[in-house]
Design an enzyme around this catalytic site. Structure first.
Site, mmCIF file in Angstrom:
data_model
loop_
_atom_site.group_PDB
_atom_site.id
_atom_site.type_symbol
_atom_site.label_atom_id
_atom_site.label_comp_id
_atom_site.label_asym_id
_atom_site.label_seq_id
_atom_site.Cartn_x
_atom_site.Cartn_y
_atom_site.Cartn_z
ATOM 1 N N ALA A 3 0.801 -0.868 0.446
ATOM 2 C CA ALA A 3 -0.481 0.074 0.082
ATOM 3 C C ALA A 3 0.824 1.291 0.338
ATOM 4 C CB ALA A 3 -0.682 0.548 0.945
ATOM 5 N N ARG A 8 10.732 7.298 -1.413
ATOM 6 C CA ARG A 8 11.790 7.380 -1.772
ATOM 7 C C ARG A 8 12.224 6.987 -2.940
ATOM 8 N NH1 ARG A 8 13.338 3.485 3.509
ATOM 9 N NH2 ARG A 8 11.124 3.225 2.947
ATOM 10 N N GLY A 72 1.633 2.907 8.187
ATOM 11 C CA GLY A 72 2.645 2.262 8.193
ATOM 12 C C GLY A 72 2.189 1.258 8.490
ATOM 13 N N GLY A 133 15.770 -1.747 9.021
ATOM 14 C CA GLY A 133 15.743 -2.339 9.994
ATOM 15 C C GLY A 133 16.424 -3.638 11.536
ATOM 16 N N GLU A 149 14.342 0.286 14.271
ATOM 17 C CA GLU A 149 14.623 0.840 13.082
ATOM 18 C C GLU A 149 15.541 1.370 12.718
ATOM 19 O OE1 GLU A 149 12.005 0.177 10.245
ATOM 20 O OE2 GLU A 149 12.269 -1.607 11.241
ATOM 21 N N ASN A 164 16.364 -6.897 9.549
ATOM 22 C CA ASN A 164 15.224 -7.599 9.195
ATOM 23 C C ASN A 164 14.693 -7.621 7.575
ATOM 24 O OD1 ASN A 164 11.165 -7.986 9.867
ATOM 25 N ND2 ASN A 164 11.447 -6.254 9.587
ATOM 26 N N LYS A 346 6.481 -7.169 -41.696
ATOM 27 C CA LYS A 346 4.774 -7.397 -40.985
ATOM 28 C C LYS A 346 3.663 -7.870 -41.560
ATOM 29 C CE LYS A 346 1.543 -4.818 -41.482
ATOM 30 N NZ LYS A 346 0.634 -4.239 -41.937
ATOM 31 N N TYR A 382 -0.530 -0.340 -49.115
ATOM 32 C CA TYR A 382 -1.146 0.944 -48.327
ATOM 33 C C TYR A 382 -1.463 2.288 -49.316
ATOM 34 C CZ TYR A 382 -2.703 4.031 -44.685
ATOM 35 O OH TYR A 382 -3.837 4.868 -43.976
ATOM 36 N N ALA A 418 13.239 -6.211 -63.202
ATOM 37 C CA ALA A 418 13.845 -5.397 -62.208
ATOM 38 C C ALA A 418 13.493 -4.137 -62.053
ATOM 39 C CB ALA A 418 15.628 -5.027 -62.275
#
Ligand code: UD1
Ligand code: MG
Length: 452
Positions: A3, A8, A72, A133, A149, A164, A346, A382, A418
């Site tokens: 969450a 930072r 927290g 921590g 911490e 931790n 493509k 196209y 050609a």
């Protein structure tokens, strides 16, 4: 837990959606968790940009809990009480530590159950513990007295090397009986889940630590520089995995290979190659430097020469591509076919042993077997409004610098002279010429010179 904002990182994107190894941090953690528990028992705690995070991982089948204010990690687990209190024990994983392996989570769970701990903390001893921590053990036992911490470390605690990881196992009954005693009396003014350690110890509960064998596994990503470090770590892990399967990855620190990519044995990946998304490469292939291949299927014995861009395409056995070919989505290259320099394709099917070796555009085309496409050939697909199809049948020969104005069909074995501009179908085995006839005026220059 997913969450948090990720202050930072200084980024608009929520932290857990930052990508390493080609996918969001959170997706890595979910993948590891889903190997340990049924996916329907995984709850993702979301809050900051909740809907964005939900959309990004909903397809995995996890459930969600919303922590509407982010106060927290302790508050996050408080918010999930209804979802989690139904289980006798549950695991808590940090959504920002993507290197975690399922076997490590499993080890932590088994330890927690065997030792009947109230709280088990996965710890590690990284080369630099700064920012994490720290674990205060009770002497040299596997009991923990507290987690401190970084910002609250006293000078004499700053040499503690055990950190931790942010991964835990809890017995839910004693946890939820005590969680409302957390306070915000700390430098961040947040409810720290880490404070549960000393709270539970004070109540006589067993809080234990189990150390991860590889300290890299628990590395979290709080800054961009840490993210880039984790990405490099994951890429190297992937390259090593491929090497154990018989793939040669030269200078692996330069390659970018996504997690889902599969590569067959005896294939050589040269430096500075990117293999992305759902890409499969067969056995005994060579992918030369500076090629970027995404979401494509490549069969055995294929050579990709340097500098190719291949996207959503398939390449059959023993084909040779490049250098500098651009295969756009829907290109299907046949067995032993060649696609050469500065050729763009493509939505094309190029048949077995056909060649388009130089400076060509093939779009919306069906090309048969053993066709030769001369240098500079263009399918004019196209008309400014719609796309049209070009069909070139088996054994046809298209002379250099031809333009094929679609819809148009070149029959089997036909020749196109050609520099022809072909606007009408060419029947099988015939020669088509669509260019200004050559005029030669003998002596013309000489006469002009003499006049002067
Ligand atoms: C946390 C631990 C720290 C540990 C480190 C390991 C705390 C107080 N500290 O610090 O001991 O060494 O992880 O990486 O827990 N989150 C929420 N809701 C919130 C706040 C955070 O869901 O209100 C989530 C974040 O999205 C993140 C995770 O919890 O995925 C950890 O939060 P973060 O802010 O990264 O904690 P750290 O400072 O890294
Ligand atoms: Mg963190």
């Amino acid at each position: 837990m997913a969450a948090g904002k990720g202050t930072r990182l200084k980024s608009k994107r929520p932290k857990v959606l930052h990508e390493v190894g080609g996918k969001p941090l959170l997706a890595h953690v979910i993948r590891a968790a889903a190997e340990v528990v049924p996916v329907e028992n995984i709850y993702v705690i979301i809050g900051h940009e909740a809907e964005r995070v939900r959309t990004a991982v909903a397809h995995t089948g996890v459930k969600f809990v919303v922590q509407s204010e982010q106060r927290g990690t302790g508050h996050a687990i408080q918010s999930a009480r209804t979802a989690l209190a139904q289980f006798a024990n549950f695991l808590v994983l940090s959504g920002d530590a993507p290197l975690i392996r399922a076997e490590t989570i499993r080890r932590m769970r088994d330890f927690h159950i065997e030792r009947d701990a109230t709280m088990t903390i996965l710890t590690a001893k990284p080369s630099d513990p700064t920012g994490y921590g720290r674990i205060l053990r009770e002497g040299s036992t596997d009991r923990v007295a507290a987690i401190v911490e970084q910002k609250s470390l006293r000078p004499e605690q700053s040499n503690i090397g055990e950190i931790n990881s942010g991964f835990y196992a809890f017995q839910s009954e004693p946890l939820y009986a005590n969680i409302d005693r957390l306070s915000t009396n700390n430098p961040h003014g947040e409810y720290y889940l880490t404070d549960m350690a000393s709270l539970l110890v004070a109540e006589g509960h067993a809080v234990m630590a189990i150390r991860a064998e590889d300290p890299d596994e628990v590395l979290g990503a709080n800054t961009i520089s840490e993210l880039v470090g984790l990405d490099a770590n994951l890429r190297m892990r992937k390259a090593r995995d491929l090497m154990t399967l018989g793939v040669t990855v030269l200078r692996p620190e330069t390659s970018v290979i996504d997690d889902e990519v599969r590569v067959g044995s005896d294939t050589i990946i040269e430096p500075f190659v990117q293999l992305l998304g759902n890409t499969t490469i067969g056995e005994n292939c060579r992918v030369r430097s500076y090629s970027v291949i995404s979401n494509s299927q490549i069969a055995n014995d294929v050579t990709i020469r340097p500098g190719c861009i291949i996207d959503e395409s398939s390449i059959s056995r023993a084909a040779i591509i490049g250098p500098y070919s651009h295969l756009r989505p829907g290109s299907e290259i046949g067995e032993s076919a060649h696609v050469g320099n500065f050729v763009e394709t493509k939505k094309v099917r190029l048949g077995r042993s056909s060649k388009a070796n130089h400076l060509t555009y093939l779009g919306d085309a069906e090309v048969g077997d053993s066709v030769n496409i001369g240098a500079g050939t263009i399918t004019c697909n196209y008309d400014g409004v719609n796309k049209h199809k070009t069909v070139i049948q088996d054994g046809a020969f298209i002379g250099s610098d031809s333009t094929l104005v679609a819809p148009v069909k070149i029959g089997a074995g036909a020749y196109v002279g050609a520099a022809s501009c072909i606007t009408r179908d060419v029947p099988a085995d015939s020669l088509a010429l669509g260019r200004g006839a050559q005029v030669v005026k003998e002596g013309w220059v000489k006469k002009k010179r003499e006049k002067k």
